[in-house]
Design a protein around this motif. Structure first.
Motif, mmCIF file in Angstrom:
data_model
loop_
_atom_site.group_PDB
_atom_site.id
_atom_site.type_symbol
_atom_site.label_atom_id
_atom_site.label_comp_id
_atom_site.label_asym_id
_atom_site.label_seq_id
_atom_site.Cartn_x
_atom_site.Cartn_y
_atom_site.Cartn_z
ATOM 1 N N ALA A 107 -24.707 -34.360 -20.842
ATOM 2 C CA ALA A 107 -23.524 -34.619 -20.352
ATOM 3 C C ALA A 107 -23.554 -34.243 -18.872
ATOM 4 O O ALA A 107 -23.563 -35.101 -18.090
ATOM 5 N N PRO A 108 -23.766 -32.992 -18.488
ATOM 6 C CA PRO A 108 -23.929 -32.529 -16.996
ATOM 7 C C PRO A 108 -25.211 -33.068 -16.484
ATOM 8 O O PRO A 108 -24.768 -33.731 -15.130
ATOM 9 N N VAL A 109 -26.527 -33.144 -17.145
ATOM 10 C CA VAL A 109 -27.352 -33.779 -16.622
ATOM 11 C C VAL A 109 -27.030 -35.330 -15.945
ATOM 12 O O VAL A 109 -27.446 -35.656 -14.981
ATOM 13 N N SER A 110 -26.490 -36.073 -16.630
ATOM 14 C CA SER A 110 -26.173 -37.331 -16.705
ATOM 15 C C SER A 110 -25.445 -37.468 -15.567
ATOM 16 O O SER A 110 -25.160 -38.733 -14.920
ATOM 17 N N MET A 111 -24.425 -36.574 -15.207
ATOM 18 C CA MET A 111 -23.647 -36.691 -14.041
ATOM 19 C C MET A 111 -24.175 -35.882 -12.688
ATOM 20 O O MET A 111 -23.481 -35.998 -11.785
ATOM 21 N N GLY A 112 -25.412 -35.807 -12.869
ATOM 22 C CA GLY A 112 -26.295 -35.053 -11.579
ATOM 23 C C GLY A 112 -25.656 -33.800 -11.310
ATOM 24 O O GLY A 112 -25.928 -33.296 -10.287
ATOM 25 N N ILE A 113 -25.248 -33.272 -12.427
ATOM 26 C CA ILE A 113 -24.989 -31.586 -12.209
ATOM 27 C C ILE A 113 -26.224 -30.674 -12.281
ATOM 28 O O ILE A 113 -26.834 -31.057 -13.642
ATOM 29 N N PRO A 114 -26.662 -29.806 -11.878
ATOM 30 C CA PRO A 114 -27.739 -29.125 -12.092
ATOM 31 C C PRO A 114 -27.532 -28.491 -13.281
ATOM 32 O O PRO A 114 -26.589 -27.698 -13.728
ATOM 33 N N ALA A 115 -28.493 -28.606 -14.454
ATOM 34 C CA ALA A 115 -28.223 -28.278 -15.658
ATOM 35 C C ALA A 115 -29.642 -28.055 -16.454
ATOM 36 O O ALA A 115 -30.781 -28.762 -16.119
ATOM 37 N N THR A 116 -29.570 -27.294 -17.368
ATOM 38 C CA THR A 116 -30.638 -27.067 -18.324
ATOM 39 C C THR A 116 -30.102 -26.583 -19.614
ATOM 40 O O THR A 116 -29.213 -26.150 -19.906
ATOM 41 N N CYS A 117 -31.219 -26.501 -20.837
ATOM 42 C CA CYS A 117 -30.924 -25.692 -21.721
ATOM 43 C C CYS A 117 -31.998 -24.714 -22.157
ATOM 44 O O CYS A 117 -33.109 -24.987 -21.896
ATOM 45 N N LEU A 118 -31.542 -23.590 -22.267
ATOM 46 C CA LEU A 118 -32.350 -22.417 -22.743
ATOM 47 C C LEU A 118 -32.264 -22.028 -23.957
ATOM 48 O O LEU A 118 -31.287 -22.324 -24.724
ATOM 49 N N SER A 119 -32.976 -21.135 -24.393
ATOM 50 C CA SER A 119 -32.954 -20.659 -25.754
ATOM 51 C C SER A 119 -32.525 -19.230 -26.027
ATOM 52 O O SER A 119 -32.382 -18.465 -25.220
ATOM 53 N N SER A 120 -32.198 -18.904 -27.289
ATOM 54 C CA SER A 120 -31.670 -17.782 -27.542
ATOM 55 C C SER A 120 -32.539 -16.579 -28.140
ATOM 56 O O SER A 120 -32.084 -15.274 -28.308
ATOM 57 N N GLY A 121 -33.865 -16.871 -28.187
ATOM 58 C CA GLY A 121 -34.851 -15.721 -28.691
ATOM 59 C C GLY A 121 -34.772 -15.741 -30.149
ATOM 60 O O GLY A 121 -33.854 -16.270 -30.886
ATOM 61 N N GLY A 122 -35.860 -15.105 -30.927
ATOM 62 C CA GLY A 122 -36.032 -14.935 -32.246
ATOM 63 C C GLY A 122 -36.796 -16.378 -32.477
ATOM 64 O O GLY A 122 -37.348 -17.057 -31.592
ATOM 65 N N ILE A 123 -36.954 -16.509 -33.965
ATOM 66 C CA ILE A 123 -37.794 -17.622 -34.326
ATOM 67 C C ILE A 123 -36.954 -18.577 -35.544
ATOM 68 O O ILE A 123 -36.636 -17.943 -36.545
ATOM 69 N N GLN A 124 -36.563 -19.837 -35.110
ATOM 70 C CA GLN A 124 -35.897 -20.389 -36.233
ATOM 71 C C GLN A 124 -36.671 -21.409 -36.908
ATOM 72 O O GLN A 124 -37.782 -21.990 -36.344
ATOM 73 N N HIS A 125 -36.505 -21.596 -38.513
ATOM 74 C CA HIS A 125 -37.435 -22.604 -39.064
ATOM 75 C C HIS A 125 -36.515 -23.239 -40.076
ATOM 76 O O HIS A 125 -35.777 -23.138 -40.363
ATOM 77 N N LYS A 126 -37.179 -24.684 -40.369
ATOM 78 C CA LYS A 126 -36.409 -25.651 -41.202
ATOM 79 C C LYS A 126 -34.795 -25.815 -40.915
ATOM 80 O O LYS A 126 -34.061 -25.800 -41.681
ATOM 81 N N CYS A 127 -34.825 -25.973 -39.608
ATOM 82 C CA CYS A 127 -33.290 -26.536 -39.205
ATOM 83 C C CYS A 127 -33.051 -27.606 -39.888
ATOM 84 O O CYS A 127 -33.738 -28.497 -40.047
ATOM 85 N N HIS A 128 -31.585 -27.717 -39.943
ATOM 86 C CA HIS A 128 -31.004 -29.045 -40.348
ATOM 87 C C HIS A 128 -31.130 -29.282 -42.080
ATOM 88 O O HIS A 128 -31.318 -30.200 -42.159
ATOM 89 N N THR A 129 -31.916 -28.216 -42.587
ATOM 90 C CA THR A 129 -32.023 -28.140 -43.842
ATOM 91 C C THR A 129 -31.330 -26.882 -44.576
ATOM 92 O O THR A 129 -30.970 -25.987 -44.008
ATOM 93 N N ILE A 130 -31.064 -26.942 -45.972
ATOM 94 C CA ILE A 130 -30.209 -25.869 -46.575
ATOM 95 C C ILE A 130 -31.362 -24.723 -46.755
ATOM 96 O O ILE A 130 -31.157 -23.715 -47.216
ATOM 97 N N HIS A 131 -32.609 -24.930 -46.731
ATOM 98 C CA HIS A 131 -33.729 -24.061 -46.615
ATOM 99 C C HIS A 131 -34.029 -23.262 -45.227
ATOM 100 O O HIS A 131 -34.805 -22.580 -45.097
ATOM 101 N N GLU A 132 -32.991 -23.298 -44.303
ATOM 102 C CA GLU A 132 -33.292 -22.636 -42.871
ATOM 103 C C GLU A 132 -33.125 -21.358 -42.927
ATOM 104 O O GLU A 132 -32.449 -20.638 -43.799
#
Length: 431
Positions: A371-396
């Motif tokens: 949303a902000p990127v599309s409006m020309g607002i300086p923006a990015t996405c950073l990460s939280s640390g750790g390691i995630q696996h099998k996201c969006h599954t019940i085996h996450e």
């Protein structure tokens, strides 16, 4: 285009434009200052507390459109960690405001609350050593952990900023939530920069937003008996098959990468019926809004042609016996790219380097930052640390490995952008 090389087992992109050295030296000096060092140390020291919080939040179900219970808990925690101005907006976002001295830019840091799992999903966390199993434990309870840790670290270190910071726990980032929380926030608040927290790969800094247009297309007709009414009425499923064949032959550009897929299809009533209805859901994506609109136009035109062809095949001219189509827009995530000299990108990259970490993924994705990127607002996405696996599954599951790095990166980036005692903000105010 950047290409990749292998470094110490990690894939590291090469061909990335160089950092602005003045920005990097400013961030490095900031990192080594006493109170910033203290804030970073707190993030390290409170890693176990953060993990406990991640587990507790995961145990509160928060399907898209049903985030209220988790939101209530985040309100409570934000207030407990020292934010006096915490509200829930009209769409369900939790917004905590940490004022600065009033003469700097305004930065928003957001992590989404919702998960892809229905409310009936068992979200009880099971621990085996440093590994934690539960749907949603990584995506995005890890992001919420990092968001709350920033608040604790800044307040416990008594860190005063020049600019203001909004801490936002957003609703509706996943699926048909269509980043509605992020869209609503940036539409109702004046900000100069935005950082989304999603994913766990510490070396990932997003420079672009993959937009998506999603439609539910339904073809309808009178239907009938497969034998008795054969040739008298058109078939919704046959028309949809014709449309699908046309769509399958559409060519899209590779640069900017533009994609499409018919993700679901359903319809008909029985094996011996001429189908009265058939629906599909279509996903189209690109980092370029013009390319996205072009493929959307080509795909939608296929349905005009397909219903006309199905009706013509049986010489059906009576509108009551023909098939017709309708569309429903079920998703609209805007696209965009930030230039390499974007201050949020430069400060985030400088912070990563100052912390001794490699830039492993300087790419694009679909997150609350769209949303902000599309409006020309300086923006990015950073990460939280750790390691995630099998996201969006019940085996996450989630590995508790260097989870302090995410909050540290976010703290240093935020302080570099909004400024603090003795350090000028590196994020300019927007007009």
């Amino acid at each position: 285009m950047p290409h990749n090389k292998i470094l110490r087992g990690a894939v590291v992109q090469t061909g990335i434009p160089q950092l602005d050295q003045e920005t990097y030296l400013s961030v490095k000096t900031l990192k080594d200052s006493a109170k910033v060092t203290r804030a970073l140390q707190i993030a390290f020291d409170e890693a176990e507390l953060g993990m406990k919080e991640q587990v507790e939040l995961c145990g509160i179900p928060a399907p898209t459109f049903q985030e209220a219970l988790r939101a209530e808990e985040i309100v409570r925690r934000m207030k407990a960690y020292g934010l006096s101005d915490v509200t829930t907006d009209d769409i369900g976002n939790v917004i905590g405001f940490r004022p600065g001295k009033g003469n700097g830019p305004v930065l928003a840091i957001g992590a989404h609350m919702d998960t892809v799992f229905p409310a009936t999903t068992d979200v009880t966390v099971r621990q085996e050593g440093n590994r934690y199993f539960a749907p949603g434990i990584g995506d995005n309870c890890s992001g919420l952990r990092a968001l709350l840790q920033i608040i604790r670290s800044l307040n416990e270190a008594d860190k005063h900023t020049e600019g203001d910071i909004y801490f936002v726990a957003t609703v509706g980032e996943e699926g048909l939530g269509d980043i509605r929380g992020s869209k609503y926030f940036v539409a109702t608040h004046k900000i100069d920069g935005f950082i989304a927290i999603d994913n766990t790969e510490i070396g990932r800094i997003l420079k672009g937003a993959v937009g998506s247009h999603r439609y539910r297309i339904t073809i309808e007709g009178p239907g009938g008996h497969s034998y008795a009414n054969f040739g008298e009425v058109a078939s919704a499923i046959h028309a949809m098959c014709i449309a699908g064949n046309m769509i399958a032959h559409i060519k899209t550009p590779t640069n900017p990468k533009t994609t499409f897929t018919i993700g679901t299809i359903q319809g008909g009533t029985s094996v011996n019926s001429i189908a009265p209805s058939c629906s599909v859901e279509i996903d189209m994506r690109s980092v370029n809004n013009e390319a996205l609109l072009q493929v959307e136009s080509e795909i939608l035109a296929c349905f005009d042609k397909a219903v006309a062809e199905e009706n013509a095949l049986w010489s059906i001219t009576d509108p009551a016996k023909q098939v017709h189509w309708k569309k429903e827009n079920v998703g609209n995530r805007p696209a965009g790219m930030r230039p390499d000299d974007c201050p949020v990108l430069q400060v985030a990259r400088s912070s990563l380097k100052a912390l001794g970490q490699e830039l492993t993924n300087y790419g694009v994705s679909s997150t609350d930052a769209n949303a902000p990127v599309s409006m020309g607002i300086p923006a990015t996405c950073l990460s939280s640390g750790g390691i995630q696996h099998k996201c969006h599954t019940i085996h996450e599951y989630f590995d508790k490995v260097d989870i302090h790095l995410g909050p540290q990166l976010l703290i240093l980036t935020a302080l570099g952008l909004v400024g603090c005692e003795g350090f000028k903000p590196l994020l300019p105010k927007r007009e």
